[in-house]
Design an enzyme around this catalytic site. Sequence first.
Site, short mmCIF file in Angstrom:
data_model
loop_
_atom_site.label_atom_id
_atom_site.label_comp_id
_atom_site.label_asym_id
_atom_site.label_seq_id
_atom_site.Cartn_x
_atom_site.Cartn_y
_atom_site.Cartn_z
N HIS A 167 0.84 -1.22 0.00
CA HIS A 167 0.00 0.00 0.00
C HIS A 167 0.86 1.26 0.00
CE1 HIS A 167 -3.98 1.93 1.33
NE2 HIS A 167 -3.11 2.94 1.23
N ASP B 188 2.20 3.40 2.97
CA ASP B 188 1.17 4.38 2.62
C ASP B 188 1.75 5.61 1.91
OD1 ASP B 188 -1.49 5.13 2.39
OD2 ASP B 188 -1.63 6.01 4.37
N HIS C 186 -9.76 1.90 0.62
CA HIS C 186 -9.48 2.67 1.82
C HIS C 186 -10.78 2.60 2.62
CE1 HIS C 186 -5.98 4.11 -0.26
NE2 HIS C 186 -5.64 4.92 0.72
N GLN D 87 -10.04 9.12 -4.65
CA GLN D 87 -9.72 9.88 -3.43
C GLN D 87 -10.88 10.74 -2.92
OE1 GLN D 87 -6.50 10.55 -1.25
NE2 GLN D 87 -8.49 10.86 -0.30
N TRP E 158 0.31 13.66 3.28
CA TRP E 158 -0.19 12.91 4.43
C TRP E 158 0.92 12.45 5.36
CZ3 TRP E 158 -1.98 12.18 -0.61
CH2 TRP E 158 -3.29 12.60 -0.82
#
Length: 437
Positions: A63, A315, A216, A158, A321
């Site tokens: 991921h 991630d 997600h 997203q 992020w």
Amino acid sequence: MIDLLVRDVRVSDEATGETSTVDLHVDGGRIVAVVPHTDEAVEAGTVVDGAGAWATPPYVEPHVHLDAALTAGQPRWNRSGTLWEGIACWAERKPMLTREDVIDRAEQTLRWYAANGTLHVRSHVDVTDPSLVALDALLEVRDRVRDIVNLQLVAFPQEGICSFPNGEELLTEAARRGVDVVGAIPHFEDTREDGVRSVEIAVDLADRHGLHVDAHCDEIDDEQSRFVEVLATQAARSGLRERVTASHTTAMGSYNPAYSYKLHRILARSGINMVSNPMVSLHLQGRFDDYPKRRGITQVKELLAAGVNVAFGHDDVMDPWYPLGTANPLQVAHVGTHATQLLSRDEIEETFRMVTWRAARVLGLGEEYGVHVGAPASFVLLPAVDGYDAVRRQVRPTHVVSRGRVVATTPPAVTTLTWPGEDPAEVTFSPAVPPPA
Ligand code: 17E
Ligand code: FE2
């Protein structure tokens, strides 16, 4: 004459875990023989002396978001540290994306992954963008790196499937252009009903195109965010099962014991995989809490105990992020041990499996993964006793071999210490490690 001979390495039996010292014969990109170690001459194009290192399958990144990698601070830094501000920063960066920009950053990040011994990567790519420029760029990258890294792409909506203009059409177009996996983001959709509908759309699309699903799911500290039960149920009813993965599921860190018990049964029966991203969840979650502050990590230990396959992912590598990251799954495993309290001797060994074997199951690699005759000659040589030792000392691979070619070498760092009253001596941080109990 064979292409490559890798001498004097320890391999672990895939069933029993017992190790033996062997030589690996490689030809045509595959392992053609695994024989007891000998000093007898073997004709080979290249010879690597493993010096007793552990030959283990490569790391698998289940991921990451390569379209956003290396954009931290562009056009501004995420100051609150929330997922939401990350999505807002990214929405400002998105209109600036170009093909070259995405290719450069994605390939740079993949170079780091390969150097660290990671040869299988699943990357999400945001498809809530009418231009789909990042999608086309990453489809191109998937081809460009094919000889060294196996890249799977997830069409990731997203900003939502139902809550973003033409979200469903964009996702469908991405499936048509050739992604490997369909994504979703039900907790971000405007309503509970849209969330459920978005999961149905993703599973149905994957089913029709013969693709995997990786959503997600419940990435929020809201104990009422309960889409993982929907995803698991859809996985079971559609028959996609182990081809489905729930990523993040941080809300599960807030579920009550009675509901958790019910949920573990649904998850185990469904056969789906889970991916926890401990570095990023520790950073993004708990941001709206006063003290006590939640960890915002899914129930990793409990899911493993329930028989669910759980892997650890990175991630993010320097993006809106997450400001850190070097594309090294072993670092993820180390943080993961702490975040999930998987810190007994056996549990630490398990975290190593969560960035190798368990992550390979998420990607559906099957028999192509492993150090055995017939498998692609893709492995790393770790100067470590086992996974526990590798996680503790963060041991870098001395050699990374991809499809029969040595693609990265890293001599171990040597520190010489002058201790009072002693002559200078090497410090290896490697006392005799107790064998597995
Ligand atoms: N987007 C999202 O919804 N969640 C994340 N953790 C990242 C991107 C990195
Ligand atoms: Fe993610």
